[in-house]
Motif scaffolding. Structure first.
Motif, PDB file in Angstrom:
ATOM      1  N   PHE A 315       0.826  -1.205   0.000  1.00  5.67           N
ATOM      2  CA  PHE A 315       0.000   0.000   0.000  1.00  5.67           C
ATOM      3  C   PHE A 315       0.864   1.261   0.000  1.00  5.67           C
ATOM      4  O   PHE A 315       1.966   1.291   0.562  1.00  5.67           O
ATOM      5  CB  PHE A 315      -0.927   0.026   1.222  1.00  5.67           C
ATOM      6  CG  PHE A 315      -2.056  -0.970   1.155  1.00  5.67           C
ATOM      7  CD1 PHE A 315      -3.052  -0.864   0.195  1.00  5.67           C
ATOM      8  CD2 PHE A 315      -2.123  -2.010   2.063  1.00  5.67           C
ATOM      9  CE1 PHE A 315      -4.095  -1.774   0.138  1.00  5.67           C
ATOM     10  CE2 PHE A 315      -3.162  -2.935   2.014  1.00  5.67           C
ATOM     11  CZ  PHE A 315      -4.148  -2.816   1.042  1.00  5.67           C
ATOM     12  N   VAL A 316       0.321   2.322  -0.604  1.00  9.02           N
ATOM     13  CA  VAL A 316       1.036   3.594  -0.669  1.00  9.02           C
ATOM     14  C   VAL A 316       1.250   4.162   0.731  1.00  9.02           C
ATOM     15  O   VAL A 316       2.336   4.675   1.041  1.00  9.02           O
ATOM     16  CB  VAL A 316       0.265   4.595  -1.556  1.00  9.02           C
ATOM     17  CG1 VAL A 316       0.939   5.966  -1.539  1.00  9.02           C
ATOM     18  CG2 VAL A 316       0.160   4.068  -2.993  1.00  9.02           C
ATOM     19  N   HIS A 317       0.241   4.070   1.582  1.00 13.37           N
ATOM     20  CA  HIS A 317       0.415   4.626   2.932  1.00 13.37           C
ATOM     21  C   HIS A 317       1.490   3.856   3.702  1.00 13.37           C
ATOM     22  O   HIS A 317       2.169   4.427   4.558  1.00 13.37           O
ATOM     23  CB  HIS A 317      -0.915   4.640   3.699  1.00 13.37           C
ATOM     24  CG  HIS A 317      -1.432   3.289   4.093  1.00 13.37           C
ATOM     25  ND1 HIS A 317      -2.287   2.569   3.310  1.00 13.37           N
ATOM     26  CD2 HIS A 317      -1.208   2.534   5.195  1.00 13.37           C
ATOM     27  CE1 HIS A 317      -2.584   1.423   3.907  1.00 13.37           C
ATOM     28  NE2 HIS A 317      -1.940   1.376   5.052  1.00 13.37           N
ATOM     29  N   GLU A 318       1.670   2.563   3.397  1.00 11.42           N
ATOM     30  CA  GLU A 318       2.747   1.806   4.034  1.00 11.42           C
ATOM     31  C   GLU A 318       4.112   2.301   3.551  1.00 11.42           C
ATOM     32  O   GLU A 318       5.072   2.364   4.331  1.00 11.42           O
ATOM     33  CB  GLU A 318       2.582   0.319   3.745  1.00 11.42           C
ATOM     34  CG  GLU A 318       1.356  -0.300   4.391  1.00 11.42           C
ATOM     35  CD  GLU A 318       1.118  -1.734   3.958  1.00 11.42           C
ATOM     36  OE1 GLU A 318       0.468  -2.472   4.725  1.00 11.42           O
ATOM     37  OE2 GLU A 318       1.560  -2.112   2.850  1.00 11.42           O
ATOM     38  N   ALA A 319       4.192   2.643   2.271  1.00  8.98           N
ATOM     39  CA  ALA A 319       5.441   3.221   1.758  1.00  8.98           C
ATOM     40  C   ALA A 319       5.729   4.556   2.447  1.00  8.98           C
ATOM     41  O   ALA A 319       6.885   4.853   2.777  1.00  8.98           O
ATOM     42  CB  ALA A 319       5.355   3.406   0.247  1.00  8.98           C
ATOM     43  N   MET A 320       4.675   5.338   2.681  1.00  5.19           N
ATOM     44  CA  MET A 320       4.864   6.622   3.350  1.00  5.19           C
ATOM     45  C   MET A 320       5.223   6.454   4.823  1.00  5.19           C
ATOM     46  O   MET A 320       5.760   7.373   5.443  1.00  5.19           O
ATOM     47  CB  MET A 320       3.602   7.476   3.203  1.00  5.19           C
ATOM     48  CG  MET A 320       3.343   7.952   1.778  1.00  5.19           C
ATOM     49  SD  MET A 320       4.633   9.049   1.157  1.00  5.19           S
ATOM     50  CE  MET A 320       4.294  10.530   2.120  1.00  5.19           C
ATOM     51  N   GLU A 321       4.923   5.300   5.383  1.00 10.17           N
ATOM     52  CA  GLU A 321       5.319   5.017   6.774  1.00 10.17           C
ATOM     53  C   GLU A 321       6.775   4.572   6.866  1.00 10.17           C
ATOM     54  O   GLU A 321       7.332   4.507   7.968  1.00 10.17           O
ATOM     55  CB  GLU A 321       4.407   3.934   7.355  1.00 10.17           C
ATOM     56  CG  GLU A 321       2.974   4.417   7.597  1.00 10.17           C
ATOM     57  CD  GLU A 321       2.006   3.281   7.864  1.00 10.17           C
ATOM     58  OE1 GLU A 321       2.445   2.101   7.866  1.00 10.17           O
ATOM     59  OE2 GLU A 321       0.807   3.550   8.058  1.00 10.17           O
ATOM     60  N   ASP A 322       7.391   4.270   5.728  1.00 12.88           N
ATOM     61  CA  ASP A 322       8.808   3.929   5.674  1.00 12.88           C
ATOM     62  C   ASP A 322       9.586   5.244   5.757  1.00 12.88           C
ATOM     63  O   ASP A 322       9.519   6.072   4.843  1.00 12.88           O
ATOM     64  CB  ASP A 322       9.112   3.203   4.369  1.00 12.88           C
ATOM     65  CG  ASP A 322      10.561   2.762   4.242  1.00 12.88           C
ATOM     66  OD1 ASP A 322      11.441   3.634   4.357  1.00 12.88           O
ATOM     67  OD2 ASP A 322      10.800   1.564   4.032  1.00 12.88           O
ATOM     68  N   PRO A 323      10.330   5.487   6.846  1.00 15.43           N
ATOM     69  CA  PRO A 323      10.981   6.797   7.023  1.00 15.43           C
ATOM     70  C   PRO A 323      11.888   7.178   5.863  1.00 15.43           C
ATOM     71  O   PRO A 323      11.963   8.350   5.488  1.00 15.43           O
ATOM     72  CB  PRO A 323      11.783   6.619   8.323  1.00 15.43           C
ATOM     73  CG  PRO A 323      11.121   5.492   9.042  1.00 15.43           C
ATOM     74  CD  PRO A 323      10.608   4.567   7.971  1.00 15.43           C
ATOM     75  N   GLN A 324      12.564   6.182   5.277  1.00 17.48           N
ATOM     76  CA  GLN A 324      13.491   6.504   4.203  1.00 17.48           C
ATOM     77  C   GLN A 324      12.754   6.932   2.941  1.00 17.48           C
ATOM     78  O   GLN A 324      13.126   7.909   2.286  1.00 17.48           O
ATOM     79  CB  GLN A 324      14.400   5.311   3.896  1.00 17.48           C
ATOM     80  CG  GLN A 324      15.494   5.667   2.910  1.00 17.48           C
ATOM     81  CD  GLN A 324      16.294   4.464   2.459  1.00 17.48           C
ATOM     82  OE1 GLN A 324      15.812   3.633   1.700  1.00 17.48           O
ATOM     83  NE2 GLN A 324      17.525   4.373   2.937  1.00 17.48           N
ATOM     84  N   ILE A 325      11.694   6.209   2.582  1.00 15.34           N
ATOM     85  CA  ILE A 325      10.953   6.561   1.369  1.00 15.34           C
ATOM     86  C   ILE A 325      10.319   7.935   1.521  1.00 15.34           C
ATOM     87  O   ILE A 325      10.350   8.760   0.594  1.00 15.34           O
ATOM     88  CB  ILE A 325       9.898   5.485   1.041  1.00 15.34           C
ATOM     89  CG1 ILE A 325      10.590   4.175   0.642  1.00 15.34           C
ATOM     90  CG2 ILE A 325       8.971   5.955  -0.080  1.00 15.34           C
ATOM     91  CD1 ILE A 325       9.640   3.026   0.355  1.00 15.34           C
TER      92      ILE A 325
END
Length: 490
Positions: A315-325
Motif C-alpha cells: 500500500f502507498v500509505h505503508e510506503a509513506m510510513e517507511d521513514p526513508q521513502i
C-alpha cells in the motif's frame, strides 16, 4: 439495501442521497468513459450543483466505445444509474449517492447510438475520461499518431467509427449539416495540455478523410484545457465489502480520498454549468496548475512507487510510513522539483507539497504501490523526464530524479530486491524487461529508449550520472543508495 431509485429513502441513516428530483434532470453532457474517476470527480461536482437547485439541464448521459463500457452500463442500469461514492478519511468514512447521470447510451460496435446522442442539440458538452493512453500519441514524437490501426480503421470507415474521436467527428458533421452549434469537447484525463491533445486527436483523424471538415472543427470547436485531481483506487473485494458494510448493495461502488480539485479553461461557446459555485476553478492559468500537479503530485507518486515496489510494499500509505521513502520523496520534491515549478495563482507550493505528502499517507484510501508503478513508459516521459530536463537546463543537481529513473529501470527487471516476481505492469513490459536486463551491464541502453527520454540520454552528464546510480543500485541495493542520497554522499 440494493441501490436504486426506489430504495433511496430506505438507505441507512447518514448516507447522503440526491437532494433534487432526478426526474427533472435533462442531459446537457455526454460523457465517454464512466469509470471510477469520472464518478468520483465530475459527477460529484454536478451532483453538488444540482443539489443547490441549479442547472438541471446539464445532467450527464453516460457513454462508451469499449466492451467494458457496456458492462458498466448494464451494471448501472440495474441501479437506475446511481453510484455510491465513499470518501475515505482516517477519522471518518462518508458515503453518498450520486444521481447526476440519469441515463447511459447503449454501446454499439458502429457507435450509431453514441453519434445520435451527441448530435442532439440539447447536448452542449462532450467530455471524456478514456485514460492517458487512449489518445493515440506516438511515444517517439509525443504527438498524435495517424498510423495507429484504430485510427486507420476509422479513417477508412468514418460513418461507422470505432473510436471515441471518430464518433465525435461524425456527430459534429451531423450537427453542422443540421445547422446546430457544435458542442464543446472537454477532456478530463490526466494529460499535459489535455485540451490540445484531444483537439489534435479529433482534427488529426478527420484530416485523414475530410480535410475541409477538419478545418471547420479546428476553427469552430472548443477544446478547453483542464487539470483534474482526486485519488480514486480501483474497486476490488475490499471496496465492495466496505460499501456493503455501510449498508449499500452497489455493483460498482467508488471509493476515493476526500480531496478533489478541478481547474478548467473557461472556453465553452455553447454554454456550461455554473461549476464555479461548487468549487471548480475557471482560469486562463490552467498550465500553471497543471505543471504544479504533474511535477509535484504525479512525479511524487513515481518517487514513492519504485522504491516501494522494490521493497515489496503493497500500500502507498505503508510506503509513506517507511521513514526513508518519505524522506526521499520530501528531499527530491524540495531540492529538485519545487525550484523548477513556476508560480501558481493563490497557491503556496510548499503547502501544496505538504498536502501531497498528507494525501499519500492516508491509510483509509488503501491505494496500492503497484497502481502507482503502472504504465511507467507512458508516465515517466510526462512526470519525471521533463523535471530532469528542466533541472539540468538550469544548472541544478538532478541526482534524486535520475536515481528515481534508475530505480524504475531496476523495477522493470521484473523482480523485487527480495526476489519476488513482479507481474507485468506496463503495456510495454516485455520490451522494458529486456532493456532493463541489458542495462544492468550497459546502462546507456535504458536511456537509449528515445520514446521515453528523447535526446536526454545524449546529455553526457545525465548519462554518466545515470550509469553510476544504476550500477550502485545493483551493487548496493536501493536502500543503501537512497540513504547515501539523503546523507549527501552520493
Amino acid at each position: 439495501m440494493k441501490l436504486n431509485e426506489a430504495n433511496l429513502s430506505s438507505l441507512p441513516e447518514g448516507i447522503r442521497v440526491p437532494a433534487y428530483d432526478r426526474r427533472a434532470l435533462t442531459p446537457g453532457i455526454v460523457h465517454i468513459g464512466t469509470g471510477n474517476f469520472h464518478r468520483a470527480h465530475m459527477a460529484v461536482y454536478l451532483d453538488d450543483l444540482f443539489g443547490m437547485g441549479l442547472d438541471h439541464d446539464w445532467a450527464i448521459l453516460g457513454a462508451g466505445v469499449r466492451e467494458g463500457d457496456e458492462k458498466m452500463r448494464l451494471l448501472l442500469a440495474e441501479q437506475d444509474y446511481l453510484s455510491s461514492v465513499t470518501e475515505l478519511d482516517p477519522n471518518q468514512t462518508v458515503s453518498r449517492v450520486i444521481g447526476a447521470m440519469p441515463g447511459f447510451v447503449p454501446v454499439d460496435p458502429t457507435n450509431a447510438p453514441l453519434i445520435a446522442a451527441m448530435a442532439d442539440p440539447a447536448i452542449r458538452i462532450v467530455s471524456l475520461t478514456v485514460t492517458e493512453g487512449g489518445y493515440f500519441i506516438d511515444p517517439k514524437t509525443g504527438t498524435f499518431s495517424p498510423e495507429h490501426p484504430a485510427i486507420q480503421r476509422d479513417a477508412a470507415n468514418p460513418d461507422t467509427p470505432e473510436t471515441a474521436f471518430g464518433a465525435i467527428i461524425a456527430a459534429l458533421k451531423a450537427r453542422r449539416a443540421a445547422g446546430v452549434q457544435p458542442f464543446t469537447v472537454m477532456c478530463c484525463d490526466n494529460l499535459p495540455h489535455n485540451g490540445h491533445v484531444t483537439r489534435d486527436a479529433v482534427v488529426g483523424l478527420c484530416q485523414l478523410f475530410d480535410e475541409e471538415l477538419a478545418g471547420w472543427i479546428r476553427a469552430n470547436v472548443a477544446f478547453p484545457n483542464s487539470m483534474v485531481d482526486r485519488i480514486t483506487p480501483a474497486t476490488g473485494p475490499r471496496e465492495l465489502q466496505m460499501v456493503a458494510g455501510l449498508g449499500i448493495e452497489d455493483a460498482a461502488p467508488v471509493t476515493c480520498e476526500p480531496f478533489r480539485q478541478w481547474v478548467v479553461e473557461d472556453n465553452f461557446p455553447a454554454g456550461r454549468p455554473q461549476l464555479e459555485k461548487v468549487g471548480v476553478t475557471f482560469t486562463d492559468a490552467v498550465d500553471a496548475y497543471e505543471t504544479m500537479k504533474i511535477r509535484i503530485l504525479n512525479g511524487g507518486h513515481a518517487i514513492i512507487a519504485y522504491p516501494g515496489g522494490l521493497k515489496d510494499i503493497h500500500f502507498v500509505h505503508e510506503a509513506m510510513e517507511d521513514p526513508q521513502i518519505r524522506a526521499f520523496l520530501d528531499k527530491v520534491e524540495v531540492d529538485e522539483i519545487l525550484p523548477i515549478v513556476p508560480p501558481v495563482p493563490d497557491t503556496d507550493l510548499n503547502a501544496y507539497k505538504q498536502l501531497i505528502l498528507d494525501r499519500c499517507a492516508n491509510p483509509a484510501v488503501a491505494d496500492t504501490v503497484r497502481r502507482l508503478c503502472l504504465d511507467g513508459s507512458n508516465r515517466q516521459p510526462k512526470f519525471i523526464v521533463p523535471s530532469i530536463r528542466d533541472v539540468v537546463a538550469k544548472g541544478g543537481d538532478a541526482t534524486g530524479l535520475i536515481l528515481l529513473s534508475a530505480l524504475w529501470c531496476r523495477y522493470c527487471f521484473g523482480t523485487s530486491e527480495k526476489g519476488t516476481e513482479i507481474a507485468p505492469n506496463d503495456p510495454n513490459w516485455e520490451k522494458l524487461t529486456l532493456v532493463s536486463a541489458k542495462a544492468k551491464d550497459d546502462p546507456a541502453a535504458w536511456l537509449a529508449m528515445h520514446e521515453v527520454y528523447g535526446d536526454l540520454g545524449e546529455n553526457a552528464a545525465v548519462a554518466t550520472r545515470f550509469a553510476e546510480l544504476l550500477r550502485a543500485v545493483w551493487a548496493e541495493g536501493s536502500e543503501a543508495v537512497i540513504q547515501r542520497y539523503l546523507d549527501g554522499t552520493l
